[in-house]
Write an enzyme that holds these catalytic residues in place. Structure first.
Site, PDB file in Angstrom:
ATOM      1  CB  CYS A  72      -0.866   0.037   1.258  1.00 36.92           C
ATOM      2  SG  CYS A  72      -2.118  -1.231   1.357  1.00 36.92           S
ATOM      3  CD  GLU A  74      -2.397   4.018   3.092  1.00 33.94           C
ATOM      4  OE1 GLU A  74      -1.915   3.340   2.159  1.00 33.94           O
ATOM      5  OE2 GLU A  74      -3.596   4.051   3.352  1.00 33.94           O
TER       6      GLU A  74
HETATM    7  N1  THU Z   1      -4.388   0.513  -1.089  1.00 32.00           N
HETATM    8  C1  THU Z   1      -3.515   1.429  -0.599  1.00 32.00           C
HETATM    9  O1  THU Z   1      -2.434   1.655  -1.155  1.00 32.00           O
HETATM   10  N2  THU Z   1      -3.868   2.108   0.511  1.00 32.00           N
HETATM   11  C2  THU Z   1      -5.092   2.015   1.115  1.00 32.00           C
HETATM   12  O2  THU Z   1      -5.333   2.733   2.081  1.00 32.00           O
HETATM   13  C3  THU Z   1      -6.088   1.088   0.626  1.00 32.00           C
HETATM   14  C4  THU Z   1      -5.641   0.177  -0.457  1.00 32.00           C
HETATM   15  C5  THU Z   1      -4.023  -0.172  -2.324  1.00 32.00           C
HETATM   16  C6  THU Z   1      -3.662  -1.619  -2.215  1.00 32.00           C
HETATM   17  C7  THU Z   1      -3.957  -2.091  -3.627  1.00 32.00           C
HETATM   18  O3  THU Z   1      -2.850  -1.781  -4.456  1.00 32.00           O
HETATM   19  C8  THU Z   1      -5.119  -1.236  -4.084  1.00 32.00           C
HETATM   20  O4  THU Z   1      -5.102  -0.099  -3.222  1.00 32.00           O
HETATM   21  C9  THU Z   1      -6.448  -1.915  -4.005  1.00 32.00           C
HETATM   22  O5  THU Z   1      -6.666  -2.482  -2.765  1.00 32.00           O
END
Ligand code: THU
Length: 158
Positions: A72, A74
Site C-alpha cells: 500500500c 501508506e
Molecule cells: N491501497 C492502498 O495503497 N492504501 C489504502 O489505504 C487502501 C488500499 C491499495 C492496495 C492495492 O494496491 C489497491 O489499493 C487496491 O486495494
C-alpha cells in the site's frame, strides 16, 4: 463491570480550510498517485509523510502479479521515510486515491496493516501523528493514529 466509551474527534473540512503545511502534504499525496503502479486494481493511491525536519516523503501503492507481494501507498511512504531518514519523526500523513487520473470522491481509508505501521511510526515519534484522509471534496483529519487504531499494539505491550 464497567464500560469504556471511545470518543473520536475528527475534523471534516475542504482543502482551502487547511493550514499551509497541511496543504503541502495533501498536494504531495495527490502527486504521489501519479507514481502508483496498480495495473491489477486500477486503484491508484498516494501517500505523503511530513517529517519533523520539514521533508515530505511520497509513496504510492506498488502492486505485483503475485498479489500479496504488493504494498500500500501508506506503508511505502512510511517505510521509505524510516529507511531514508531514520532519526526523523513523522508529523503528518496524507492519503488520497484516484481512478483514471481523477481523485475519488470517497476518502481512502487505510487498511489494518497500514494503521498498525502508522501506529509504530507514532510510537517512534513519541507524539501524535496527524492523519489526513482526502476525498475529492472532503478531508477527514484525525489528530492521532489512536483514533484509527484504538488499543493498538506497540513496543510497550511486549
Ligand atoms: N491501497 C492502498 O495503497 N492504501 C489504502 O489505504 C487502501 C488500499 C491499495 C492496495 C492495492 O494496491 C489497491 O489499493 C487496491 O486495494
Amino acid at each position: 463491570m464497567k464500560t469504556l466509551d471511545l470518543v473520536a474527534n475528527i475534523t471534516i473540512c475542504c482543502e482551502n480550510e487547511l493550514t499551509e503545511s497541511q496543504k503541502n502534504v495533501v498536494k504531495a499525496a495527490k502527486e504521489a498517485t501519479l507514481c502508483s503502479y496498480a495495473p491489477y486494481s486500477k486503484f491508484n493511491v498516494g501517500a505523503a509523510v511530513l517529517l519533523d525536519n520539514g521533508i515530505i516523503v511520497k509513496g504510492s501503492n506498488q502492486e505485483n502479479a503475485a498479489y500479496p507481494s504488493g504494498l500500500c501507498a501508506e506503508r511505502t511512504a512510511l517505510f521509505y521515510a524510516g529507511a531514508a531518514y531514520p532519526d526523523a519523526k513523522v508529523k503528518k500523513i496524507a492519503v488520497v486515491s484516484s481512478k483514471n487520473g481523477i481523485i475519488n470522491e470517497k476518502i481512502c481509508s487505510p487498511c489494518g496493516a497500514c494503521r498498525q505501521v502508522m501506529f509504530e511510526s507514532q510510537y517512534r515519534a513519541g507524539s501524535p501523528i496527524e492523519v489526513l484522509l482526502c476525498g475529492a471534496n472532503d478531508i477527514y483529519i484525525f489528530n492521532s493514529v489512536d483514533i484509527l487504531l484504538p488499543f493498538g499494539f506497540d513496543y510497550d505491550d511486549l
